[in-house]
Design a protein around this motif. Structure first.
Motif, PDB file in Angstrom:
ATOM      1  N   VAL A  83      -1.798  -0.487  13.815  1.00 10.18           N
ATOM      2  CA  VAL A  83      -0.924  -1.331  12.015  1.00 10.18           C
ATOM      3  C   VAL A  83       0.699  -0.477  12.029  1.00 10.18           C
ATOM      4  N   LYS A  89       5.282  -1.365  11.657  1.00 10.40           N
ATOM      5  CA  LYS A  89       6.036  -1.197  10.699  1.00 10.40           C
ATOM      6  C   LYS A  89       5.871  -1.010   9.308  1.00 10.40           C
ATOM      7  N   GLU A 133       6.464  -0.737   6.254  1.00 10.74           N
ATOM      8  CA  GLU A 133       5.427  -1.930   4.553  1.00 10.74           C
ATOM      9  C   GLU A 133       4.458  -1.426   4.876  1.00 10.74           C
ATOM     10  N   THR A 134       3.686  -2.198   5.910  1.00 11.61           N
ATOM     11  CA  THR A 134       2.359  -2.302   6.288  1.00 11.61           C
ATOM     12  C   THR A 134       1.928  -1.486   6.891  1.00 11.61           C
ATOM     13  N   ARG A 187       1.200   0.432   2.798  1.00 10.26           N
ATOM     14  CA  ARG A 187       0.004  -0.525   2.473  1.00 10.26           C
ATOM     15  C   ARG A 187      -1.520   0.038   2.959  1.00 10.26           C
ATOM     16  N   ALA A 237      -1.229 -12.116   0.821  1.00 10.38           N
ATOM     17  CA  ALA A 237       0.833 -11.485   1.780  1.00 10.38           C
ATOM     18  C   ALA A 237       0.193 -10.090   2.841  1.00 10.38           C
ATOM     19  N   LEU A 238      -0.514  -9.762   1.223  1.00 16.42           N
ATOM     20  CA  LEU A 238      -1.197  -8.418   1.894  1.00 16.42           C
ATOM     21  C   LEU A 238      -1.806  -8.514   2.590  1.00 16.42           C
ATOM     22  N   ARG A 268      -2.923 -10.937   4.559  1.00 16.39           N
ATOM     23  CA  ARG A 268      -2.766 -11.759   5.570  1.00 16.39           C
ATOM     24  C   ARG A 268      -1.811 -10.565   6.796  1.00 16.39           C
ATOM     25  N   ALA A 269      -1.115  -9.297   6.351  1.00 16.26           N
ATOM     26  CA  ALA A 269      -0.376  -8.241   6.750  1.00 16.26           C
ATOM     27  C   ALA A 269      -1.250  -7.689   7.376  1.00 16.26           C
ATOM     28  N   LEU A 270      -2.145  -7.407   6.807  1.00 16.38           N
ATOM     29  CA  LEU A 270      -3.682  -5.876   7.710  1.00 16.38           C
ATOM     30  C   LEU A 270      -4.908  -7.144   8.874  1.00 16.38           C
ATOM     31  N   GLY A 271      -4.581  -8.268   8.382  1.00 18.48           N
ATOM     32  CA  GLY A 271      -5.197  -9.421   9.250  1.00 18.48           C
ATOM     33  C   GLY A 271      -6.614  -8.292   9.852  1.00 18.48           C
TER      34      GLY A 271
END
Lengths: 193, 218
Positions: A33, A36, A38-39, A42, A99-100, A102-105
């Motif tokens: 992870v 990026k 930002e990810t 979080r 959104a978060l 999806r980003a963390l998946g």
């Protein structure tokens, strides 16, 4: 009973014995992870939250298991509690920030198999911390994890601009970077006493 | 990875874990114990064999129960099965050698969250017959042990100048004048050696593919 002061527990867990860089816990999300910033931040926050919840639960489980006299069930109970805590966090994040989510998946459900969290539960039992010490330990470990993840993400963002040979792309160069970072963190040895 | 069909020859199922799909060097699974316990060769053996035992037993159980476990709770069931076998290993090692147990620390119990084991349960054992699942587990377990030894040998040789330190079979490699590279035993050494070895395996694989391609072309 352990009489370590709260501040030294925090500094020890976050910097001196950083979970990722000197104890090798939670390497999978650390490599996965950290592309990026930002990810990374979080993900770090999600891990801190899960750590706090599972640390509290582990403390409770320990008391129950001591009364019941069945210490061999400890591992199974810990992992069950962690899995439920992760499920909880997953539902909360999905509700409040799709959104978060999806980003963390895939890495969100994988917090369950993040060894940093089970490791935390095992170490706090081993060190015989009291309730407050457990909380501070969890907070420190989570902060250390977030710190390592964020620094790594910053380095990898810079790395995107550099020319890396074909065969070194991906894991190889990331691990070597992690080695350099870990070398830097060794400078803190002895700080927390 | 999940595309194995029922017709895959058994030998291939077995060998895949060793090279083509090596859990550490190719799939990058189970990195935490790989980095943490490889500062001594003895630890690598202990860790590799314990993980292999858990892997084989839990693959067998998962495969036997594959038609009885409901889809929705399968991950939780797998974890409980794995945790049971890890608890067994934990107590066995504690009774065999307390020194070994201390030097592996919490990492024996952390086999529960080793992604290789859960990954194989989910991707292979839950879809195949018990015999094949066991074969796959043994292959993966050997692949994991092989990867641990690759790291452990380099780290101990450079970091301490010995092989099999802390056992009756200790071998000194470079004589008394050797100045150990302490860094190799410390955490950063683990990252460096693993990074370089992945680099090397990538290079080797690329060369082999190129040679196969040119042989097929000629």
């Amino acid at each position: 009973m352990n009489t370590e002061s709260l501040s030294s527990i925090f500094i020890n867990a976050a910097i001196v014995n950083n979970f990722v860089l000197s104890m090798f816990l939670g390497i999978c999300p650390f490599l996965g992870v950290s592309a990026k910033k930002e990810t990374a931040i979080r993900m770090g926050l999600a891990v801190i939250f899960v750590m706090l919840v599972s640390s509290m639960c582990a403390y409770g489980i320990n008391i129950v298991l001591d009364i019941a006299g069945t210490p061999y069930l400890r591992l199974i109970c810990y992992i069950a509690v962690i899995a439920s805590a992760v499920q909880l966090v997953e539902m909360v994040i999905k509700k409040f920030s799709p959104a978060l989510f999806r980003a963390l998946g895939i890495f969100l459900p994988l917090i369950t198999t993040n060894c940093a969290i089970l490791g935390l539960a095992l170490f706090q039992t081993q060190k015989e911390y009291n309730f407050l010490q457990c909380l501070v330990y969890a907070l420190g470990a989570g902060a250390g994890f977030t710190l390592a993840l964020t620094i790594m993400a910053g380095m990898r963002e810079k790395l995107d601009l550099a020319e890396v040979p074909d065969i070194a792309q991906g894991a190889a160069i990331t691990l070597i970077l992690a080695g350099i970072l870990s070398l830097a963190f060794m400078g803190f040895a002895g700080l927390g006493g | 990875m999940n595309m194995q069909e029922k017709t895959t020859p058994s030998l291939e199922v077995f060998l895949r874990g060793l090279w083509q799909e090596n859990p550490v060097f190719v799939m990058l699974l189970g990195m935490c114990p790989t980095l943490a316990v490889t500062n001594k060769v003895v630890n690598c053996f202990a860790m590799g064999l314990s993980a292999m035992f858990v892997l084989v037993m839990s693959s067998l159980m998962v495969s036997l129960l594959r038609n009885y476990i409901p889809k929705q709770v399968r991950i939780a069931s797998y974890i409980v099965i794995i945790a049971t076998f890890v608890t067994i290993v934990d107590y066995v090692i504690q009774s065999i050698s307390l020194d070994l147990y201390d030097s592996l620390g919490a990492f024996i119990q952390l086999i529960v969250v080793n992604c290789i084991i859960l990954g194989r349960a989910e991707a292979f054992a839950s879809r195949n017959k018990p015999a094949k699942a066991v074969l796959d587990a043994v292959g993966m377990g050997l692949g994991f042990t092989f990867a641990l030894l690759c790291l452990g040998v380099v780290r101990e040789a450079l970091g301490n100048g010995t092989l099999l330190m802390d056992t009756p079979y200790e071998i000194s490699l470079f004589g008394a004048a050797f100045e150990p590279w302490a860094i190799m035993i410390l955490p950063p050494g683990g990252f460096f050696v693993l990074g370089l070895q992945i680099l090397f395996f990538n290079w080797l694989r690329k060369k082999l593919t190129q040679r196969n391609a040119s042989a097929a072309g000629a």
